[in-house]
Design an enzyme around this catalytic site. Structure first.
Site, short mmCIF file in Angstrom:
data_model
loop_
_atom_site.label_atom_id
_atom_site.label_comp_id
_atom_site.label_asym_id
_atom_site.label_seq_id
_atom_site.Cartn_x
_atom_site.Cartn_y
_atom_site.Cartn_z
N TYR A 54 6.43 -3.50 51.97
CA TYR A 54 7.41 -3.62 51.10
C TYR A 54 7.27 -4.24 49.75
CZ TYR A 54 11.80 -4.95 48.99
OH TYR A 54 13.07 -5.32 48.24
N HIS A 84 16.86 -3.23 36.73
CA HIS A 84 17.62 -4.48 37.15
C HIS A 84 18.06 -5.50 35.90
CE1 HIS A 84 16.15 -3.10 40.82
NE2 HIS A 84 16.19 -4.24 41.42
N ASN A 196 12.05 -11.70 41.95
CA ASN A 196 12.87 -11.95 43.05
C ASN A 196 12.63 -13.61 43.45
OD1 ASN A 196 13.57 -11.91 45.98
ND2 ASN A 196 12.85 -9.65 45.95
N TYR A 279 43.71 -48.80 42.92
CA TYR A 279 42.36 -48.38 43.49
C TYR A 279 41.26 -47.85 42.19
CZ TYR A 279 44.63 -47.72 47.56
OH TYR A 279 45.63 -47.79 48.82
N ARG A 282 39.64 -51.08 41.81
CA ARG A 282 39.04 -51.92 43.02
C ARG A 282 38.29 -51.14 43.81
NH1 ARG A 282 43.17 -52.72 47.49
NH2 ARG A 282 44.64 -52.35 46.05
N PHE A 328 14.29 -15.58 48.96
CA PHE A 328 14.99 -15.28 47.84
C PHE A 328 16.48 -15.76 48.00
CE2 PHE A 328 14.56 -11.59 50.21
CZ PHE A 328 15.97 -11.36 50.75
N GLU A 413 21.90 -5.72 51.68
CA GLU A 413 21.95 -7.33 51.25
C GLU A 413 23.53 -7.47 51.53
OE1 GLU A 413 20.38 -7.11 47.34
OE2 GLU A 413 18.37 -6.35 48.19
#
Length: 508
Positions: A54, A84, A196, A279, A282, A328, A413
């Protein structure tokens, strides 16, 4: 020359800050060079043997089943980058770009990615010579890593895209040329190895957690000034109160407050003026302390991630194996960044409530809105508005990104992290928090001025003198944003914390 040596294992958050913000030089260790060359040799062998692996001899994502010929393998890598590079939106600041480049180089130096040493060195040379790719903020799903923004980084490496060099925006090719660098012709596996991974979300995260640690410390200092301004009760910070509920951050904060306030004539004891405080005074150790613990958790996640191999597939040269996995996936960083945003938001949330107690004459014995001639002057009235606006915006930004997922790549994905969105939101929250704390810092100093003859604590005295050196007391209304920006800069630059720590030692 100040420098950072990377080997994929020992990078620290401080190193990231030094390279990203302080321009430190980056070198690759000899051991890392050897590992990179061994991993590359294995990739070359598999290519020569025409093994189906791959990302080396196949397409990407849903195209993983498409086998690519040896002749087309190089073209595949270039096609990957240009296709990309789909990020949009505003450009990342230079410090983020530098952190991205550093973290990607550090991940590649682990020797599990299969790039050539020369390609890795080009990335490091770009960083050292100040060739900063134009990288846009939006477009990453956080799995498979930060594909779109990292592609914009690699575009410049291959002579495409755009980059800044010596203050000028240029084509990638021209920027490399002016810096005396050669563009890279990507070979098998290299394009995928460069894009990646989780380096964009982690770069933002590393700088964000560094800034969050500073803000948590500054919050303790500024809150201490407000305690003095409001004649707060210090018994609530007594060590035994916190030892019976030993949350680590709470213990740290209570110790900080007592050290910062040590010697103050303005603080009170239980029953002197009132039995107990609201608060927001405190419970400072409980509120700030919980954020400190959350920030510490995020810091641990980021420290692991900046020294991790997060691409796919991974090369295990010692076993002669290439394994396709899921490092990834940005889920660890996504959850941590959402947590960071929530934790830091709370520092502003409680700070704004302390500002309200400073400006609201119904809640204190000070002049309304901290001005002598109320009506003619508005004083700090609208400064509190700004703080409230920022706090409300943070409530929107703090909605977790990591609970969302949207399938991509034809459902290959089918679960993504949205980690880069979470990191960007956390960074925006941090900016807002620094401004709220700046406003409280201003208001607390103004309120202290109305207390007449007093002695401040060891730490608060330093903080008070620092702000008064930069910003004078507000006698008459003036343009407030200038003061707010100055005070906030003392906070977010780390100057306030450094000055106080120089006096009383490290704040926890």
């Amino acid at each position: 020359m100040n420098k950072v040596v990377i080997d994929g294992h020992h990078l620290t958050i401080q190193d990231v800050v030094n390279v990203a913000r302080n321009g430190y030089y980056v070198e690759l260790s000899d051991d890392a060079k050897l590992r990179v060359e061994k991993a590359r040799a294995l990739v070359d062998k598999f290519v020569q043997d025409e093994r189906v692996e791959y990302g080396i001899t196949t397409g990407f994502g849903k195209f993983a089943e498409v086998v690519i010929s040896k002749e087309d393998a190089k073209r595949l890598q270039r096609n990957l980058i240009v296709s990309h590079a789909c990020a949009v939106g505003d450009e990342f600041d230079t410090e983020i770009v530098r952190a991205i480049m550093l973290l990607r180089a550090n991940a590649l130096s682990k020797g599990h990615s299969g790039v050539r040493l020369s390609t890795l060195q080009t990335l490091i040379d770009m960083l050292n010579k100040g060739v900063h790719p134009v990288i846009y903020e939006k477009g990453s799903l956080g799995a498979s890593g930060d594909l779109a923004p990292l592609s914009h980084m690699v575009l410049v490496m291959i002579g495409e895209g755009e980059a800044y060099y010596q203050g000028e925006r240029l084509s990638g090719e021209e920027a490399l040329k002016r810096a005396g660098l050669e563009k890279v012709e990507l070979v098998e596996k290299e394009g995928l190895a460069l894009i990646n991974g989780t380096q964009v979300m982690t770069a933002i995260g590393a700088l964000a957690v560094y800034d969050a640690i500073n803000l948590a410390k500054a919050s303790d200092i500024i809150a201490s000034m407000t305690v003095e301004a409001l004649r707060g009760i210090t018994d609530a910070y007594y060590h035994r109160v916190h030892e019976v509920r030993p949350q680590i951050g709470q213990l740290k904060c209570s110790r900080n407050l007592l050290r910062i306030l040590e010697g103050s004539s303005l603080t009170t004891r239980q029953g002197e003026l009132r039995v107990q405080d609201a608060y927001t005074l405190r419970c400072i150790p409980q509120i700030h302390g919980a954020s400190k613990d959350a920030i510490e958790y995020v810091k641990r996640v980021i420290e692991i991630e900046i020294n991790s191999a997060t691409d796919n597939p991974l090369i295990f040269e010692d076993e002669m194996r290439v394994i396709s996995g899921g490092n990834f996936h940005g889920q660890p960083v996504a959850l941590a960044m959402d947590f960071l945003g929530i934790a830091v938001s709370e520092l502003a949330n409680v700070s704004e409530r302390r500002i309200e107690r400073l400006v609201n004459y119904q809640l204190n014995d000070l002049p309304a809105f901290l001005t002598k001639k109320g009506g003619l002057n508005s004083g700090f009235m609208i400064a509190q508005y700004s703080a409230a606006s920022l706090v409300s915006e943070n409530k929107v930004l703090a909605h977790p990104a990591s609970v969302d997922s949207i399938p991509s790549s034809a459902n290959q994905e089918d679960h993504v992290s949205m980690g880069t969105t979470a990191a960007r939101k956390a960074r925006s929250i941090i900016y807002n928090v620094s401004r709220v704390l700046g406003i409280e810092y201003l208001a607390a100093a103004q309120a202290i001025d109305f207390r007449g003859d007093f002695k401040l604590g060891r730490g608060t005295e330093v903080a008070y003198k620092l702000i008064r050196k930069e910003i004078e007391h507000l006698d008459e209304d003036r343009v407030m944003y200038i003061d707010i920006n100055k005070a906030s800069r003392l906070v977010d630059s780390g100057t306030l914390v450094k000055e106080v720590e120089d006096k009383i030692g490290e704040i926890e």
